[in-house]
Design an enzyme around this catalytic site. Structure first.
Site, PDB file in Angstrom:
ATOM      1  N   SER A 104      14.760  14.494 -19.176  1.00 21.77           N
ATOM      2  CA  SER A 104      13.818  15.765 -18.810  1.00 21.77           C
ATOM      3  C   SER A 104      12.829  15.896 -19.785  1.00 21.77           C
ATOM      4  CB  SER A 104      14.684  17.010 -18.680  1.00 21.77           C
ATOM      5  OG  SER A 104      15.406  17.114 -19.725  1.00 21.77           O
ATOM      6  N   CYS A 105      12.821  15.561 -20.913  1.00 29.35           N
ATOM      7  CA  CYS A 105      11.756  16.212 -22.090  1.00 29.35           C
ATOM      8  C   CYS A 105      10.643  15.249 -22.412  1.00 29.35           C
ATOM      9  CB  CYS A 105      12.779  16.369 -23.474  1.00 29.35           C
ATOM     10  SG  CYS A 105      13.816  17.692 -23.301  1.00 29.35           S
ATOM     11  N   PHE A 106      11.199  13.937 -22.842  1.00 33.62           N
ATOM     12  CA  PHE A 106       9.871  13.157 -23.252  1.00 33.62           C
ATOM     13  C   PHE A 106       8.712  12.688 -22.259  1.00 33.62           C
ATOM     14  CE2 PHE A 106      12.624  10.395 -26.821  1.00 33.62           C
ATOM     15  CZ  PHE A 106      12.728  11.421 -27.240  1.00 33.62           C
ATOM     16  N   LYS A 154       8.085  14.634 -19.810  1.00 32.51           N
ATOM     17  CA  LYS A 154       7.566  15.922 -19.064  1.00 32.51           C
ATOM     18  C   LYS A 154       6.802  16.643 -20.654  1.00 32.51           C
ATOM     19  CE  LYS A 154      10.076  19.511 -19.647  1.00 32.51           C
ATOM     20  NZ  LYS A 154       9.524  20.049 -20.950  1.00 32.51           N
ATOM     21  N   ASP A 155       7.108  16.469 -21.480  1.00 39.08           N
ATOM     22  CA  ASP A 155       6.334  16.985 -22.648  1.00 39.08           C
ATOM     23  C   ASP A 155       5.116  16.202 -23.023  1.00 39.08           C
ATOM     24  OD1 ASP A 155       8.087  18.878 -22.793  1.00 39.08           O
ATOM     25  OD2 ASP A 155       8.816  18.314 -24.728  1.00 39.08           O
TER      26      ASP A 155
END
Length: 252
Positions: free
Chosen positions: A89-91, A93-94
């Site tokens: 969910s992080c890489f 999206k960011d």
């Protein structure tokens, strides 16, 4: 550690539990630090995937190269394990958030854009490698691992999703197994048969791809003998090469 502002008290219980560095800054800078941190790590993974693909094309041991360059303090050994790419969910999206924000200001960040593009090519490369060893149309392919990383049932942006979709687009039937993520996977994927174990997924399969590096997959051995065609394309350097199976690593 920087000066203690009014927000320090909120985090003080956590700060007291760690010996790590603490940076106190303004909200806007803190937001950018978070995005920049994940973008840097994502780009590092994509870069090692690119480099180790080049190594594979030239017959060089990619992991030996990674081990050596990781000794350089300026590079570091973490996040140098090449494979089918990052998810979660992080890489993604960011990185995309930074690209979108700066694109609105008229700047296209080439390195971050390339990091996303490299990551998106890894599932296709995995399927392409499998196709060099067996036809895909009308055959049964096992997929080991569905979660984006071991130890979770999180399917968000898992590389297993495009891998399976590309296998299906090429006419393969997919039997998948993951120790904990199969129920979650059903909300992300259609037309997949879910096996009760890795051994059941491998039975009579014409090929297998490894997408998540669960420890139990590393223990597999004679289970490959039950395959109709023991072709293993490993996206995480999880399976040990041995006589009796056709083994191909994604970047090694």
């Amino acid at each position: 550690m920087l000066g203690r502002g009014v927000g320090y008290a909120v985090f003080e219980p956590l700060i007291d539990q760690t010996d790590g560095p603490v940076v106190e800054t303004d909200t806007r800078t803190a937001e950018m630090i978070k995005y920049a941190n994940n973008s840097f790590l994502a780009a590092k993974i994509s870069l090692i995937n690119d480099i180790e693909t080049i190594c594979k094309e030239h017959g060089v041991d990619a992991y030996e190269v990674a081990d050596a360059i990781g000794l350089d303090d300026r590079i570091g050994e973490q996040f140098l394990r090449s494979g089918v790419g990052w998810g979660g969910s992080c890489f993604g999206k960011d990185v995309r958030a930074i690209i979108a924000a700066v694109s609105e200001a008229g700047y296209e960040p080439p390195l971050l854009t390339a990091a996303v593009e490299v990551n998106e090519t890894q599932p296709r490369r995995l399927v392409d490698l499998l196709a060099t060893h067996c036809q895909l149309k009308g055959v049964q392919i096992a997929v080991l691992g569905l979660a984006f990383k071991p130890g979770t049932d999180d399917m968000r942006n898992s590389q297993a999703i495009p891998v399976i979709q590309q296998l299906q687009a090429r006419g393969a039937s997919v039997t998948a197994y993951d120790p904990v993520a199969m129920e979650t996977a059903k909300t992300h994927l259609d037309g997949v048969t879910y096996a009760d174990s890795a051994a059941d997924a491998l039975a009579d399969a014409d090929g297998v791809v490894v997408v998540t590096d669960w420890d139990e997959f590393a223990a597999l051995d004679e289970e490959f003998d039950a395959m109709a065609s023991p072709v293993v394309v490993d996206g995480r350097q999880t399976i040990e090469r041995r006589d009796g199976i056709t083994y191909e690593g994604l970047t090694w």
